[in-house]
Design a protein around this motif. Structure first.
Motif, PDB file in Angstrom:
ATOM      1  N   UNK A  26       0.831  -1.243  -0.005  1.00 35.73           N
ATOM      2  CA  UNK A  26      -0.124   0.045  -0.080  1.00 35.73           C
ATOM      3  C   UNK A  26       0.909   0.986   0.125  1.00 35.73           C
ATOM      4  N   UNK A  27       0.363   2.397  -0.318  1.00 31.96           N
ATOM      5  CA  UNK A  27       1.014   3.452  -0.140  1.00 31.96           C
ATOM      6  C   UNK A  27       1.647   3.643   1.051  1.00 31.96           C
ATOM      7  N   UNK A  28       0.937   3.633   2.329  1.00 37.20           N
ATOM      8  CA  UNK A  28       1.525   3.974   3.414  1.00 37.20           C
ATOM      9  C   UNK A  28       2.612   2.862   3.678  1.00 37.20           C
ATOM     10  N   UNK A  29       2.708   1.725   3.254  1.00 39.59           N
ATOM     11  CA  UNK A  29       3.638   0.570   3.443  1.00 39.59           C
ATOM     12  C   UNK A  29       4.852   1.118   2.566  1.00 39.59           C
ATOM     13  N   UNK A  30       4.615   1.694   1.515  1.00 35.55           N
ATOM     14  CA  UNK A  30       5.748   2.256   0.562  1.00 35.55           C
ATOM     15  C   UNK A  30       6.628   3.318   1.356  1.00 35.55           C
ATOM     16  N   UNK A  31       5.681   4.332   2.167  1.00 38.64           N
ATOM     17  CA  UNK A  31       6.161   5.406   2.538  1.00 38.64           C
ATOM     18  C   UNK A  31       7.102   4.917   3.868  1.00 38.64           C
ATOM     19  N   UNK A  86       7.336  -5.113  -4.760  1.00 37.86           N
ATOM     20  CA  UNK A  86       8.365  -4.063  -4.504  1.00 37.86           C
ATOM     21  C   UNK A  86       9.739  -4.776  -4.054  1.00 37.86           C
ATOM     22  N   UNK A  87       9.698  -5.979  -3.368  1.00 32.70           N
ATOM     23  CA  UNK A  87      10.915  -6.390  -2.725  1.00 32.70           C
ATOM     24  C   UNK A  87      11.973  -6.572  -3.658  1.00 32.70           C
ATOM     25  N   UNK A  88      11.447  -7.172  -5.110  1.00 32.06           N
ATOM     26  CA  UNK A  88      12.501  -7.229  -5.801  1.00 32.06           C
ATOM     27  C   UNK A  88      13.257  -5.824  -6.355  1.00 32.06           C
ATOM     28  N   UNK A  89      12.734  -4.755  -6.450  1.00 29.54           N
ATOM     29  CA  UNK A  89      13.044  -3.492  -6.555  1.00 29.54           C
ATOM     30  C   UNK A  89      14.202  -2.884  -5.661  1.00 29.54           C
ATOM     31  N   UNK A  90      13.854  -3.461  -4.313  1.00 29.23           N
ATOM     32  CA  UNK A  90      14.749  -3.145  -3.006  1.00 29.23           C
ATOM     33  C   UNK A  90      16.202  -3.884  -3.454  1.00 29.23           C
ATOM     34  N   UNK A  91      16.060  -5.086  -3.820  1.00 27.70           N
ATOM     35  CA  UNK A  91      17.191  -6.036  -4.325  1.00 27.70           C
ATOM     36  C   UNK A  91      18.064  -5.175  -5.012  1.00 27.70           C
ATOM     37  N   UNK A  92      17.291  -4.459  -6.401  1.00 25.45           N
ATOM     38  CA  UNK A  92      18.148  -3.842  -7.286  1.00 25.45           C
ATOM     39  C   UNK A  92      19.039  -2.726  -6.477  1.00 25.45           C
ATOM     40  N   UNK A  93      18.257  -1.958  -5.546  1.00 22.32           N
ATOM     41  CA  UNK A  93      18.967  -1.030  -4.945  1.00 22.32           C
ATOM     42  C   UNK A  93      20.496  -1.407  -4.252  1.00 22.32           C
ATOM     43  N   UNK A  94      20.108  -2.689  -3.592  1.00 22.32           N
ATOM     44  CA  UNK A  94      21.263  -3.256  -2.957  1.00 22.32           C
ATOM     45  C   UNK A  94      22.416  -3.643  -3.768  1.00 22.32           C
ATOM     46  N   UNK A  95      21.946  -4.266  -4.963  1.00 25.60           N
ATOM     47  CA  UNK A  95      23.019  -4.725  -5.752  1.00 25.60           C
ATOM     48  C   UNK A  95      23.974  -3.652  -6.361  1.00 25.60           C
ATOM     49  N   UNK A  96      23.330  -2.409  -6.657  1.00 29.28           N
ATOM     50  CA  UNK A  96      23.960  -1.334  -7.456  1.00 29.28           C
ATOM     51  C   UNK A  96      25.081  -0.881  -6.296  1.00 29.28           C
TER      52      UNK A  96
END
Length: 225
Positions: A122-127, A175-185
């Motif tokens: 949800x938007x709240x969870x993303x924030x 969204x957890x996949x997008x967080x992994x991309x941020x970790x990899x970078x």
């Protein structure tokens, strides 16, 4: 040879590539990590215990100064996140198997041969994810620096990204996949510079793998919705 002797032989075993010594347990630990990622993409509960085995091995690798690895560097964030992975993986294992048990009781399965239904946060969870990432990275940077960690800011970013990504996977957030991309970078340059080449190579594999996993979960989520 006794089981204890075999264990110590495994912990000390090294492979030399291009004159660079690499611990076999770093390689094996990362293989378990790849297997866990594949299980996660396929939404299989066995991904969690397989990942825990890899985490335990890599914990000893990243405390290089303590366990006298070839790198002889302590990455407290990298080591600490292995402990975090174990804790969150226990929760994820419980959450996914609970979904399977609940599906069996109700007769409504999350998907053929799977244990979770992918969905957006949800938007709240993303924030909450963004705030936690920013605050956690800042706080851990000071902590890791005080402990003497090598590369404390990058180490903190990787730790928080990994924590939130693993928790997001347990909750079924796409969204957890997008967080992994941020970790990899951030993770690839840090590990290459520190000399942890198998782990850096794994991060490069993940960089392509997480894109694939994101697309898979996105498609499944759309069909489920």
């Amino acid at each position: 040879m006794s089981p204890q002797g075999l264990l110590f032989d495994f912990l000390d075993a090294q492979l030399t590539i291009g004159g660079v010594p690499i611990l076999w347990r770093e390689i094996v630990g990362n293989v378990f990590g790849v297997a866990s990622a594949i299980g996660g993409m396929r939404r299989q509960s066995w991904a969690w215990p397989v990942g825990i085995v890899g985490n335990l091995l890599l914990f000893t690798v990243f405390l290089g100064g303590v366990f006298h690895t070839p790198q002889d560097l302590d990455l407290y964030g990298q080591a600490g996140r292995q402990v975090m992975f174990c804790a969150v993986s226990i929760y994820g294992w419980w959450a996914w198997t609970s979904t399977r048990r609940r599906a069996r009781r109700t007769g409504i399965a999350p998907g053929v041969g799977t244990d979770v239904v992918p969905h957006w946060a949800t938007n709240r969870q993303r924030i909450g994810i963004v705030v936690a990432m920013a605050v956690g990275t800042a706080a851990l940077s000071f902590l890791f620096s005080a402990l003497g960690s090598w590369g404390p800011v990058a180490d903190a970013w990787i730790f928080m990204g990994s924590l939130l990504a693993t928790y997001g996977m347990a909750r079924g957030w796409t969204e957890f996949w997008l967080l992994w991309i941020a970790v990899d970078v951030v993770g690839v340059p840090l590990l290459l510079k520190a000399g942890y080449y198998p782990s850096a190579a794994l991060y490069l594999v993940y960089a392509a793998f997480v894109v694939w996993g994101f697309v898979v979960w996105l498609r499944v989520g759309r069909r489920s919705g």
